[in-house]
Design a protein around this motif. Structure first.
Motif, mmCIF file in Angstrom:
data_model
loop_
_atom_site.group_PDB
_atom_site.id
_atom_site.type_symbol
_atom_site.label_atom_id
_atom_site.label_comp_id
_atom_site.label_asym_id
_atom_site.label_seq_id
_atom_site.Cartn_x
_atom_site.Cartn_y
_atom_site.Cartn_z
ATOM 1 N N ALA A 132 9.893 -8.028 -0.460
ATOM 2 C CA ALA A 132 10.833 -6.836 0.017
ATOM 3 C C ALA A 132 9.814 -5.866 -0.605
ATOM 4 O O ALA A 132 10.687 -4.006 -0.100
ATOM 5 N N LEU A 133 8.329 -5.434 -0.665
ATOM 6 C CA LEU A 133 7.149 -4.329 -0.983
ATOM 7 C C LEU A 133 7.444 -3.868 0.635
ATOM 8 O O LEU A 133 7.290 -2.758 0.349
ATOM 9 N N HIS A 134 6.973 -5.144 1.442
ATOM 10 C CA HIS A 134 6.478 -4.155 2.172
ATOM 11 C C HIS A 134 7.410 -3.029 3.107
ATOM 12 O O HIS A 134 7.011 -1.798 3.389
ATOM 13 N N ILE A 135 8.237 -2.893 4.072
ATOM 14 C CA ILE A 135 8.365 -1.780 4.836
ATOM 15 C C ILE A 135 8.923 -0.651 4.215
ATOM 16 O O ILE A 135 8.907 0.590 4.015
ATOM 17 N N GLY A 136 9.628 -1.154 3.541
ATOM 18 C CA GLY A 136 10.575 -0.148 2.306
ATOM 19 C C GLY A 136 9.513 1.258 1.504
ATOM 20 O O GLY A 136 9.355 2.214 0.550
ATOM 21 N N TYR A 137 8.873 0.252 0.685
ATOM 22 C CA TYR A 137 7.825 0.512 -0.415
ATOM 23 C C TYR A 137 6.974 1.473 0.682
ATOM 24 O O TYR A 137 6.082 2.600 -0.004
ATOM 25 N N GLN A 138 6.693 1.216 1.562
ATOM 26 C CA GLN A 138 4.742 2.188 2.501
ATOM 27 C C GLN A 138 6.098 2.565 3.294
ATOM 28 O O GLN A 138 5.151 4.458 2.939
ATOM 29 N N TRP B 277 5.909 5.131 0.611
ATOM 30 C CA TRP B 277 4.470 5.492 0.394
ATOM 31 C C TRP B 277 4.269 6.958 0.790
ATOM 32 O O TRP B 277 4.017 7.811 0.569
ATOM 33 N N PHE B 278 4.287 6.725 2.504
ATOM 34 C CA PHE B 278 4.323 7.354 3.828
ATOM 35 C C PHE B 278 4.736 8.968 3.198
ATOM 36 O O PHE B 278 3.960 10.088 3.527
ATOM 37 N N GLY B 279 6.184 8.659 2.913
ATOM 38 C CA GLY B 279 7.541 9.796 3.567
ATOM 39 C C GLY B 279 6.498 10.964 1.720
ATOM 40 O O GLY B 279 6.855 11.818 1.808
ATOM 41 N N LEU B 280 6.714 10.493 1.185
ATOM 42 C CA LEU B 280 5.954 11.429 -0.851
ATOM 43 C C LEU B 280 4.593 11.855 -0.351
ATOM 44 O O LEU B 280 4.053 12.710 -1.103
ATOM 45 N N HIS B 281 3.843 10.520 -0.046
ATOM 46 C CA HIS B 281 2.864 11.805 -0.727
ATOM 47 C C HIS B 281 1.142 11.517 0.423
ATOM 48 O O HIS B 281 1.387 12.783 0.815
ATOM 49 N N ARG B 282 1.807 10.965 1.761
ATOM 50 C CA ARG B 282 1.443 11.534 3.250
ATOM 51 C C ARG B 282 2.217 12.652 4.022
ATOM 52 O O ARG B 282 1.128 13.700 3.989
ATOM 53 N N ARG B 283 3.876 12.779 3.754
ATOM 54 C CA ARG B 283 4.175 13.963 4.451
ATOM 55 C C ARG B 283 4.886 15.306 3.610
ATOM 56 O O ARG B 283 4.351 15.908 4.126
ATOM 57 N N ALA B 284 4.851 14.261 2.338
ATOM 58 C CA ALA B 284 5.785 15.521 1.986
ATOM 59 C C ALA B 284 4.700 16.361 0.950
ATOM 60 O O ALA B 284 4.393 16.786 0.325
ATOM 61 N N ARG B 285 3.490 15.131 0.066
ATOM 62 C CA ARG B 285 2.371 15.340 -0.566
ATOM 63 C C ARG B 285 2.903 16.132 -2.025
ATOM 64 O O ARG B 285 2.586 16.671 -3.117
ATOM 65 N N LEU B 286 4.029 14.794 -2.959
ATOM 66 C CA LEU B 286 4.555 14.952 -3.755
ATOM 67 C C LEU B 286 3.549 15.584 -4.630
ATOM 68 O O LEU B 286 2.593 14.666 -5.015
ATOM 69 N N LEU B 287 3.937 16.360 -5.989
ATOM 70 C CA LEU B 287 2.916 16.330 -6.706
ATOM 71 C C LEU B 287 3.896 16.133 -7.975
ATOM 72 O O LEU B 287 4.187 16.296 -8.418
ATOM 73 N N LYS B 288 2.507 16.155 -9.216
ATOM 74 C CA LYS B 288 3.805 15.620 -10.403
ATOM 75 C C LYS B 288 3.652 16.454 -10.441
ATOM 76 O O LYS B 288 3.459 17.859 -11.136
ATOM 77 N N CYS C 166 -2.541 1.815 1.913
ATOM 78 C CA CYS C 166 -1.286 1.441 1.257
ATOM 79 C C CYS C 166 -1.116 0.786 0.247
ATOM 80 O O CYS C 166 -0.443 0.846 -0.497
ATOM 81 N N HIS C 167 -1.659 -0.987 1.155
ATOM 82 C CA HIS C 167 -1.323 -2.090 1.207
ATOM 83 C C HIS C 167 -2.039 -2.186 -0.604
ATOM 84 O O HIS C 167 -0.782 -2.648 -1.928
ATOM 85 N N GLU C 168 -2.695 -1.457 -0.301
ATOM 86 C CA GLU C 168 -3.971 -1.777 -2.069
ATOM 87 C C GLU C 168 -3.065 -0.989 -2.776
ATOM 88 O O GLU C 168 -3.022 -1.484 -4.113
ATOM 89 N N GLU C 169 -2.810 0.286 -2.567
ATOM 90 C CA GLU C 169 -2.082 1.242 -2.969
ATOM 91 C C GLU C 169 -0.878 0.491 -3.747
ATOM 92 O O GLU C 169 -0.754 0.156 -5.680
ATOM 93 N N LEU C 170 -0.247 0.262 -3.251
ATOM 94 C CA LEU C 170 0.581 -0.565 -3.471
ATOM 95 C C LEU C 170 0.603 -2.200 -4.579
ATOM 96 O O LEU C 170 1.928 -2.194 -5.960
ATOM 97 N N THR C 171 0.051 -2.604 -4.289
ATOM 98 C CA THR C 171 -0.388 -3.912 -4.804
ATOM 99 C C THR C 171 -0.628 -3.604 -6.636
ATOM 100 O O THR C 171 -0.680 -4.256 -7.085
ATOM 101 N N ALA C 172 -1.127 -2.310 -6.654
ATOM 102 C CA ALA C 172 -1.733 -2.013 -7.934
ATOM 103 C C ALA C 172 -0.964 -1.483 -8.704
ATOM 104 O O ALA C 172 -1.013 -1.976 -9.830
ATOM 105 N N LEU C 173 -0.461 -0.892 -7.800
ATOM 106 C CA LEU C 173 1.012 0.355 -8.765
ATOM 107 C C LEU C 173 1.832 -1.489 -8.786
ATOM 108 O O LEU C 173 2.703 -1.196 -10.482
ATOM 109 N N ALA C 174 2.296 -2.381 -8.513
ATOM 110 C CA ALA C 174 3.098 -3.115 -8.552
ATOM 111 C C ALA C 174 2.194 -4.453 -10.199
ATOM 112 O O ALA C 174 2.560 -4.860 -10.717
ATOM 113 N N ALA C 175 0.673 -4.687 -9.909
ATOM 114 C CA ALA C 175 0.570 -5.280 -10.584
ATOM 115 C C ALA C 175 0.303 -4.017 -12.462
ATOM 116 O O ALA C 175 0.454 -4.732 -13.629
#
Length: 325
Positions: A116-122, A125-136, A275-284
């Motif tokens: 369940a990680l790949h499509i939904g989380y990719q 991640w692209f929506g929030l960070h690459r497109r919307a540039r979500l800030l803390k 992005c996959h590397e980033e998601l893997t790190a967040l999961a870890a």
């Protein structure tokens, strides 16, 4: 092998048939994998109905996302995530994936979670960070926050340090959204979404809106998006494609951002790998973990696809071929 096949288009529960078919031949540049877990996605139902942008020749096996073990070749035994090459989809005991789509399954996640990680989380991640540039510190509004796509956005928003407002339909889904970490939960069945968002933000509105629903959800978003806010259009699970008023976007000074994640895989595959590397790190680090609400046996896949399409499930429903649900 056993696999679900679609011979004619229609409702998943009506047209999916579990059959014995020959093992597939992967061919050049592709890998044969034994499916350990197949995550059900909304497009699986659209494929069955003949309404997806890709229309594989009939008959085909649906299933667009899996965690599997490579069979044969120099990578035999590797546990990977991948997107099957249709018509040999994930809802069978074996599937075919392209070599470039095979990515190491995170060790921190079990098979169902990894599937369940790949499509939904990719996408999130692209929506929030690459497109919307979500800030803390910004406020993120997520529609269908208890669903598969929305739950991923909630976790990614929290991991980014955002304040997350989740919109759901019904108390059961509201409870799921709270467990996911939403700071504010709005039940669209009983609450005025626009008013509730404005109250939660002191009248400012949401800085980023993540919308996989369309229809009335988009209409509400346009009324409660903040100055210089960003609405990320992810999909139209409601079945209604909105027609934005660009004069309204101009007057309120907000952006409407489309997100087609598949284009990144085509045009910028390096970004997908990153992005996959980033998601893997967040999961870890325990910051993200797919919410698997149901684990069903292969026999139950057609019903599972139908229920995901009908919007009656929460989180992710994952099929485990050859295992008890």
């Amino acid at each position: 092998m056993r696999a679900w096949r679609v011979h004619t288009n229609g409702e998943p529960r009506d047209v999916m048939r579990l059959e014995e078919i020959p093992d597939p031949d992967p061919g050049e540049g592709r890998l044969l994998v034994r499916v350990r877990a197949a995550n059900i996605n909304y497009p699986d139902a659209l494929l069955c109905r003949g309404e997806y942008q890709v229309r594989p020749p009939l008959p085909f096996t649906p299933g667009v996302e899996l965690c599997g073990e490579i069979v044969g070749g120099p990578r035999a035994g590797e546990r990977v995530l991948g997107q099957p090459v249709l018509p040999c989809g994930a809802l069978g005991e074996l599937a075919v994936i392209s070599e470039e789509s095979a990515r190491p399954a995170p060790e921190a996640l079990d098979d169902a979670e990894a599937a369940a990680l790949h499509i939904g989380y990719q996408t999130g991640w692209f929506g929030l960070h690459r497109r919307a540039r979500l800030l803390k510190g910004e406020t993120l509004l997520v529609h269908a926050a208890a669903g598969g796509v929305g739950s991923a956005a909630v976790q990614l928003g929290k991991a980014a340090g955002a304040r997350v407002v989740g919109v759901v339909g019904g108390e059961a889904k509201a409870e799921v959204a709270r467990e996911l970490g939403c700071d504010v939960v709005i039940d669209r069945r009983r609450d005025d979404v626009v008013r509730a968002v404005k109250e939660a933000t002191g009248g400012a509105g949401a800085d980023v809106v993540y919308d996989p629903v369309g229809g009335d959800a988009y209409a509400a978003s346009a009324k409660c998006v903040a100055f210089e806010g960003r609405i990320v259009v992810v999909g139209f699970a409601s079945g209604a494609v909105p027609t934005p008023g660009l004069n309204h976007a101009l007057v309120k000074n907000y952006s409407i951002l489309g997100l087609h994640w598949g284009l990144y895989a085509q045009r910028d595959p390096a970004s997908v790998a990153g992005c996959h590397e980033e998601l893997t790190a967040l999961a870890a680090d325990g910051l993200i973990k797919p919410l698997v609400s149901e684990r069903v046996a292969l026999d139950g896949a057609a019903d599972a696809v139908q229920r995901v399409f009908d919007g009656v499930t929460t989180g992710r429903v994952v099929v485990l071929p050859g295992r008890p649900g």
